[in-house]
Design a protein around this motif. Structure first.
Motif, PDB file in Angstrom:
ATOM      1  N   CYS C 265       0.826  -0.960   0.064  1.00 54.37           N
ATOM      2  CA  CYS C 265       0.082   0.020   0.124  1.00 54.37           C
ATOM      3  C   CYS C 265       0.725   1.185   0.019  1.00 54.37           C
ATOM      4  N   PRO C 266       0.356   2.246  -0.381  1.00 49.56           N
ATOM      5  CA  PRO C 266       1.246   3.599  -0.354  1.00 49.56           C
ATOM      6  C   PRO C 266       1.820   4.136   0.989  1.00 49.56           C
ATOM      7  N   TRP C 303       9.594  -0.486  -2.611  1.00 47.58           N
ATOM      8  CA  TRP C 303       9.590  -0.145  -3.907  1.00 47.58           C
ATOM      9  C   TRP C 303      10.326  -1.185  -4.672  1.00 47.58           C
ATOM     10  N   SER C 316      -5.202   0.434  -1.480  1.00 46.88           N
ATOM     11  CA  SER C 316      -4.981   1.502  -0.561  1.00 46.88           C
ATOM     12  C   SER C 316      -5.287   1.116   0.736  1.00 46.88           C
ATOM     13  N   ARG C 351      -4.077   6.716  -3.800  1.00 46.50           N
ATOM     14  CA  ARG C 351      -3.463   5.559  -4.394  1.00 46.50           C
ATOM     15  C   ARG C 351      -2.723   5.728  -5.448  1.00 46.50           C
ATOM     16  N   LEU C 354      -0.344   8.705  -6.243  1.00 49.26           N
ATOM     17  CA  LEU C 354       1.157   8.461  -5.619  1.00 49.26           C
ATOM     18  C   LEU C 354       1.763   7.424  -6.033  1.00 49.26           C
ATOM     19  N   LEU C 355       1.284   6.292  -6.696  1.00 50.56           N
ATOM     20  CA  LEU C 355       2.015   5.610  -7.379  1.00 50.56           C
ATOM     21  C   LEU C 355       2.646   5.848  -8.490  1.00 50.56           C
ATOM     22  N   THR C 374      -2.278  -2.001 -10.365  1.00 49.93           N
ATOM     23  CA  THR C 374      -3.599  -1.390  -9.756  1.00 49.93           C
ATOM     24  C   THR C 374      -4.695  -1.536 -10.390  1.00 49.93           C
ATOM     25  N   TYR C 424      -0.916  12.237   3.538  1.00 51.23           N
ATOM     26  CA  TYR C 424       0.002  12.835   2.392  1.00 51.23           C
ATOM     27  C   TYR C 424      -0.217  13.958   2.079  1.00 51.23           C
ATOM     28  N   CYS C 429       2.756  15.557  -6.617  1.00 45.59           N
ATOM     29  CA  CYS C 429       2.554  14.434  -7.688  1.00 45.59           C
ATOM     30  C   CYS C 429       2.822  15.148  -9.204  1.00 45.59           C
TER      31      CYS C 429
END
Lengths: 474, 474, 474, 474
Positions: C265-266, C303, C316, C351, C354-355, C374, C424, C429
């Motif tokens: 998850c983020p 990562w 998420s 979610r 961010l990714l 995703t 966050y 982003c």
């Protein structure tokens, strides 16, 4: 009058680190001198022989009360006689608590069983099955102070198993007190689940015992026990490791710097699951123990684990259930499914000859490793060193004199236990202990047990120093 | 007249497996008795002291001929005096062949350097840089029979390195003869490539030495050496392991059952690459050695590797290059790029105190492990056991008496080597050897070297028994 | 009249395997054509944009009944609006059973919460907290047939956790029926033990939440869950993996050939345990979730686990607890110890951005991997593929059109959930979804949610085919 | 006039991520539309069939000049006809330099061999055997710009092998230019050493080929290649991995976050070393390739490596040496020792049916994984995607229509290569390509090759983007 009560002359002495020729002078039951040309009132000629520390069998079941199952065939008399005949001069049986029992009472009762019967010395491990407040808060800390510094816990068996929380409490207490915890690592729920499936499918014969507890069951519990110990930063010892997968978990843990110790047994070096599938189907019950013997590939890895120091201890896990007798495996189990057959194999007498023969004589391990695994390491791990487990000045004169060339074919009629079979029947060993001394007394002479009943003494154990990594030659 | 020439009384003796209190009776330079109340012509009071086997420094460079680089500051006199002062009673320097040289001649020349100078005993490892037919077919097998039973090979350094084929020939000969091969494992081509890149970029200072040989370079060569040994099924020993990655390769190999042994050195326990980046830039040259010191995380893993038995030997890799002298690192290297600075750090005297202090006194390893790493294991691996490396009946009376509480701050002026610096300047040690005996002679008394020049003897090494796994307490 | 209801023109389409330029023709809510120069009644210009499958958030908590804790701030209206705004067109919340409840009733009740509110489609995972006979024998098999083909089990939390036996029963049922089991893997007993120790020591602040459940707690349970799955030979999926150690267990299992899937998850990519220790102490409560965020080194490994395919799903674990509101973390938790603070962080909308930003824009993962993690992989693992999770002929036209260059700083006031904070806040982003379609309907236009309440439909899930290794691009 | 030149109707299309039903509209040799009810001038009915991207065989040897050994039986005509018949529409043979040759000249010469003969498209890998200044400084960088963006290097074979320094130079150039390096990883010196021992012992038969290069030889070189790549931080691809040990090295590297890619071949899935020991001894020569086929346990692990994504590519390593012909293995090798027998097995036509049958039909891998391994992944890794390797708008219409139920027993007489045997004789496959299109042209119809000679085109490769981890669905 000579300086020593007894002298062992001309032998080749081995410790966990060295091999050298010397005479041993014994006085007042202790090793008083190592040297040349020693003289004594009594002289044992060890020329051409190996003079080794008497073995410590750190995992044996002797005369445990019937309440946990069926009667054991060996009491402290036959058990220690058998031990001595096999070169073992110290045994560490279990004072086993069942739920609801006072631990102190269990210990007192167990002492009564040993008193007046043992022919060699003994210390007690405790088995903690009921980690209640009285046990954890009072009895156990007091017993540790009194010299009962190690205990085994079970992650399986319905009437003995502890859950993770209870394991944590035990480990935590061990950390506070410096005691050592031994762990029987198998996942109880997996075994129960699989056993139910097998029984529902009508698969009840002895061979399904091995099917009901595959290696992953042992691996899981081993990893879990190690993780709980890592969580609390406390050393533990995994007993009777049978499979490469479980062994690998120990090796990984050590590589990470954790103080995880490991024990294995002859049954994982000499037996396989195939032994549970003998022609006469119920014969297989003779080989039922937990964890079960695995396959040849696992055997080979277990041997490697001895050589490469993944294992610190080789014990017998002697479980003296007879086959034919009134409480034997056959009477109890023949018309019952496999999970009702008493678990365990006898081996207190054959432990050392089997390891010597398969290990030292066949070149798999050094003589030093043999001594370390069978005597010095358990003495250190359980707080008996240097009183026991080595040949050094001041140590008890517990000594086994081995003829490394003597060939003996194992046969139950020549063994001294009270069990009516041995799973190692017919195996030929090269190397056998011919004379054994306990605190300077000759207890085995020319392979005959000559010890007087009751001469064995109870040993209070020191706390090992498990906080110190490396623990000597481990 | 008493029974013994000399008696060490009242001390606590430690071997690689045991600790016990006893007197030691010495006769004709050998340990003749261990016992109580021994009497002798000369008595050394060791009350409150630890009585340990004298150290074996199995990896030192002494007075190697200049042809391979620059002159070494220590000859056999200063080198062995320094060793003795640090509790070491046997050194194993290298008789180093360069290409084109007769190995026999190299050995004879090297003997001349030692004769009449050494104050403690010594054996020779060989360095094989030219695996030609004469060497492999005649000289080396003959030298092995003559007691030169171990040799080092280099996988790096332009004038010394062997390629894989040459490694295989050496390993194969070791397998046939029972000799032991030591391997300096770094990938030569990677180092050369990176060095060229750094020099082209003008990055010439000492700190780039560490940059030019990152851990992957050591890991690769370690894995390769192990694989070649696995290919031939022969034991080898990886010397001076500096990084967690290389160490892990050794652990993996053992786990697979391979007989791979490992050595590390104090520089990987007490120095880091940061030491190469001192303010006065060239000062960093004092810490240049190969492999280079790594970072704190690697240090921690190397300490773990001592505790968990991944390493069998702790040696100094003593390389006595001065800093300021005519052949010093500064004269040779100050105006030159890092790759021209002589490689190596001195450490023959500080090896044992550093390990004792950081290891035993700080609780990272047991006293037994200390003895095993510094004396018993190298004696076994290089065919000197049980003559050297332990305290046992019949062994040479090479003994170091340690005051475990004595606090000494390392400073070069108090050291006995002929090098003008120590990389460990200012480190405070707890524990130091105060009296040292070599074959029963007191060679260090109250920290003073009192040995007569030339009393040290050459030791022919037996073949170790590398075919036998486990090698005792390893 | 044109052939298509709607055409997306000129965009760059990406699937889990490919990137290509094409127009998309939509008819009856499905993708009817991929081609060039398509014409439709309604045309969306996607020039310069990325046209991706709408996200599937396979792990969200929406409007779960209060009985398990406190009220959730998001109902199906706000939850799905927030999802859509973040590019997600399918959510998979949990119909959560508590002990004693009928699972069928739980599902029916949960349907009522979704009916008429959701703006995008949804399927239900089940949470099994009571594996009793009625549930296992009747309700669950029937529900699986009805399209509820996945369920989560907890190894921790007092009111939800299953013991190993219950896990085995669930896994066994999953094996028989082809359903997928998701596992929350943390060792309950360790957490309880440590929590008690911390509370007894007066360590009650939010930061001790992370202390109470260190990585070894997650590693242990992960290994155990995998072992139970190995024991039964059944695939499982480990949810919200937070640490390198747990991740490594998944990788090891796969290397052995086991079908173990992983989700992260983020919060494990963008938060650390330090976030729990903010100046104003209770602010840290905003970041409390289980497992807790770890450190930077673990982030980096997580990562890597996305890039190297150790993880199959990025979800998420949206847990919409407000901070200040009447049921907020502050009201409930400020005067309470850390273990009373509601667990979980909101993240249904952030979610994907961010990714995309940290992963695709910063070059850590490919665009294909983004789509796979995703959308496509969760669709396959939970039986929604190819209806959902890709852009292919016949699939639902669930499409997110991304501006890969658009820079958006996350701030809670711009989010559409009903939670009063985002963990966050302030992260910038690169890349954001600007237009989103659900079954061909525009539900987000120029970042504005334009969907009508209640248009979202319930999705019956097929059984995935977990018996087949590899599952497509996984 | 219809919109499309050709339409494939009613089939089930699979890409590396999806499976769906659609018609394909082809125009100007490219996929112009995916949709429903498409119409075209020519219609192929694919009802009940699978419509897959044509295979890319990324590792084949075709008509390499004799100087490296003996003549190859396949030229570009027979080689590409055989490829097409097996469902492969792009081949990537090697333009192979020998020492002293101009790389540019090698490429030009090789083009002449392909021109006018190939029936499907082809790109060239280069083989770099002479990394001299002209090659490294000028020719290779220029060739990379011209579309030859991948090259293979050998760590073994006397006339081709590069040493570590040369590997570093190649890897470094690949890093600078973005090209991809393929590595044949076996330790040359080990093979030479063992070969000499075997020949000296008179062990010359084909079966000793496998003995001469045991798995440790492959493991060592694999680890070394990976370490060199790690040293330089550059992606590489290990070709034709045959053993679990080498595969494990790739998995470990990935787990560490390195970009290491892996290829395996049908010979490691369907053959074993036992095939080299056939009754009529020399028959074994048919199965000689390097690395050699291993045992069943290794086969099983290689299959696992396909399923768990350790491998990215399944190629044939087609080496068209005849058995009986004038340049055949028999003529060259029968009276010669094993190391003189030409290395390699033919397999360009059987690659896809074998993987489909053993993998997809038998349930070991998904259809998506099949497409990824055989088409999409190699296209991405070698810079041909999305032109080749998928079915997407704008891609070349290279399509293989498979009958997944068709049962075909492999027999050499039905194959289209020019080799007189197949090592897979007699294996029954379930699933076979029945119709194959290349750029929209039908090149195989009802299993008959109908392509015109010379229609195949040379493909310039883009640089892959190896700096980006994850590379799509890999």
């Amino acid at each position: 009058m000579s300086e020593f009560d007894r002298v062992i002359k001309g032998g080749t002495i081995a410790t966990a680190s060295d091999t050298f020729s010397a005479d041993i002078g014994i006085k007042d039951g202790r090793v008083a001198a190592l040297g040349e040309n020693l003289s004594g009132d009594d002289v044992i000629d060890a020329t051409g022989k190996l003079v080794l520390p008497g073995g410590i069998d750190a995992h044996v079941h002797i005369d445990q009360p019937k309440k946990g199952g069926i009667a054991m065939a060996d009491d402290f008399r036959s058990g220690t006689r058998s031990a001595a005949a096999g070169g073992t001069t110290t045994i560490m049986p279990f004072a086993c608590q069942y739920r609801g029992e006072s631990l102190r009472q269990v210990v007192e009762d167990y002492h009564k069983k040993a008193d007046g019967k043992a022919v060699v010395d003994y210390a007690f491990h405790l088995i903690i099955a009921d980690a209640n407040e009285q046990v954890m808060g009072q009895e156990l800390p007091a017993l540790i102070e009194d010299g009962y510094t190690s205990f085994k816990i079970y992650m399986t068996y319905p009437d003995l198993k502890l859950n993770d929380r209870e394991c944590l409490e035990i480990f935590s207490l061990a950390r506070r007190t410096g005691a050592m915890t031994m762990v029987h690592a198998e996942n109880a729920d997996c075994i129960e689940w699989m056993t139910e499936q097998l029984l529902m499918a009508g698969k009840t014969g002895p061979k399904y015992h091995a099917v009901s507890r595959p290696p992953v069951v042992e691996k899981e519990a081993t990893h879990r026990a190690i993780s709980l110990a890592e969580f609390l930063d406390v050393p533990i010892l995994i007993v009777h490791v049978s499979s490469a997968e479980a062994m690998e978990q120990i090796a990984i843990a050590r590589q990470k710097g954790l103080r995880i110790y490991g024990e294995t047994c002859p049954q994982y070096l000499f037996l396989t699951a195939d032994d549970l599938e003998l022609d006469d189907e119920f014969e297989g019950a003779k080989y039922i123990c937990s964890p079960p013997p695995r396959d040849k590939a696992n055997q080979e890895k277990i041997w490697q684990g001895l050589a490469n120091s993944t294992f610190d201890v080789l014990a017998s896990d002697h479980a003296p259930y007879s086959f034919d007798g009134p409480d034997g495996k056959k009477v109890v189990g023949e018309d019952a499914p496999f999970n009702k057959i008493p678990n365990g194999v006898p081996g207190i007498e054959t432990r050392l000859p089997l390891l010597f023969s398969g290990g030292v004589s066949e070149g798999r391990i050094s003589l030093q490793k043999f001594v370390a695994l069978t005597a010095t390491n358990p003495a250190k791990l359980y707080g008996l060193h240097p009183r026991k487990g080595t040949i050094a000045i001041g140590s008890d004169a517990d000594i086994a004199i081995w003829d490394p060339e003597k060939k003996v074919t194992i046969t139950n009629e020549n063994l001294h236990h009270n069990v009516d079979y041995t799973p190692y029947e017919g195996i030929e060993c090269t190397g056998w202990p011919v004379t054994v001394l306990s605190r300077g007394d000759v207890v085995v002479q020319d392979c005959e047990v000559v010890a007087s009943e009751g001469r064995g003494q109870f040993l209070r154990c020191d706390k090992p120093d498990p906080a110190r990594p490396g623990m000597g030659t481990l």
